[in-house]
Write an enzyme that holds these catalytic residues in place. Structure first.
Site, short mmCIF file in Angstrom:
data_model
loop_
_atom_site.label_atom_id
_atom_site.label_comp_id
_atom_site.label_asym_id
_atom_site.label_seq_id
_atom_site.Cartn_x
_atom_site.Cartn_y
_atom_site.Cartn_z
N PHE A 68 0.85 -1.20 0.00
CA PHE A 68 0.00 0.00 0.00
C PHE A 68 0.88 1.24 0.00
CE2 PHE A 68 -2.43 3.34 2.32
CZ PHE A 68 -3.39 3.54 1.34
N TYR B 196 1.05 5.45 -0.02
CA TYR B 196 0.29 6.68 0.26
C TYR B 196 1.14 7.92 0.05
CZ TYR B 196 2.90 6.22 4.61
OH TYR B 196 3.91 6.09 5.52
N SER C 270 5.56 8.71 -1.33
CA SER C 270 6.50 8.68 -2.46
C SER C 270 6.41 7.39 -3.28
CB SER C 270 7.94 8.88 -1.96
OG SER C 270 8.27 7.85 -1.08
N GLU D 273 13.25 2.98 3.51
CA GLU D 273 12.39 3.65 4.49
C GLU D 273 12.91 3.48 5.91
OE1 GLU D 273 10.56 5.60 3.09
OE2 GLU D 273 10.14 4.73 1.14
C1 BEZ Z 1 4.41 5.37 0.69
O1 BEZ Z 1 4.52 6.03 -0.31
O2 BEZ Z 1 3.44 4.64 0.80
C2 BEZ Z 1 5.40 5.39 1.76
C3 BEZ Z 1 5.68 6.57 2.39
C4 BEZ Z 1 6.62 6.57 3.40
C5 BEZ Z 1 7.27 5.42 3.75
C6 BEZ Z 1 6.98 4.26 3.08
C7 BEZ Z 1 6.03 4.24 2.10
#
Ligand code: BEZ
Length: 179
Positions: A8, A10, A12, A87
């Site tokens: 999933f 949300y 980047s 991350e």
């Molecule tokens: C993302 O885009 O879903 C995301 C944002 C920050 C950390 C990991 C993933």
């Protein structure tokens, strides 16, 4: 398909997934909202001057619209390892239930969430203070401003208009004399 890995996105990962996926679809994580509450020491800021990046924050009655990617099981381990590495600035891998447009529920989509108490947590602040930091911060992945504006544009391209992202991006637009 049931043995696929679902990721999933949300933030980047919406505009820069950088991993092989088989398909993607709009998805919603209920009980969460998207906020620029996490400090970035490694992508859009430095340890000396943190940028502001997104995390998922629990919100009763809330829902975060994003994208779910299906990754072939054969690539799952390498994709998870690469994303854990990417991350690592305060995020932890988590499983969240997400709904896809067809009302189908994926019970355990993988995502990364930064929570209060991690070393880079910035939390809420007045919009003007958030915007000042975002305008000043830059890191190895580029200026913090670019992250916010790219994200706003990527969300819109997927038909997602997020109030918090729009508010911060529009304040940046104005601070830059509009685009
Ligand atoms: C993302 O885009 O879903 C995301 C944002 C920050 C950390 C990991 C993933």
């Amino acid at each position: 398909m049931s043995d696929s890995l679902w990721i999933f996105a949300y933030g980047s990962l919406i505009f820069r997934p950088d991993f092989p996926f088989v398909e993607r679809a709009p998805a919603r994580a209920r009980g969460f909202t998207r906020r620029f509450h996490q400090g970035s020491p490694d992508h859009r800021g430095t340890p000396e001057y943190l940028g502001r990046v997104l995390t998922l924050v629990p919100e009763s009655g809330g829902a975060c619209e994003g994208i779910v990617y299906r990754v072939d099981r054969g690539h799952a381990d390498s994709v998870l390892t690469a994303l854990d590495e990417r991350e690592q600035g305060g995020y932890a891998r988590a499983n969240v239930p997400v709904e896809v447009a067809s009302s189908h529920l994926i019970s355990g989509a993988t995502t990364w969430i930064a929570s209060p108490g991690n070393p880079y947590w910035l939390g809420p602040e007045a919009v003007g203070d958030m915007v000042s930091r975002i305008r000043r911060a830059r890191g190895p992945s580029g200026p913090n401003v670019e992250y916010v504006l790219r994200l706003r544009d990527a969300l819109r391209a997927h038909g997602i208009v997020d109030g918090h992202v729009e508010e911060i991006a529009s304040a940046l637009d104005h601070a830059n004399g509009c685009r």
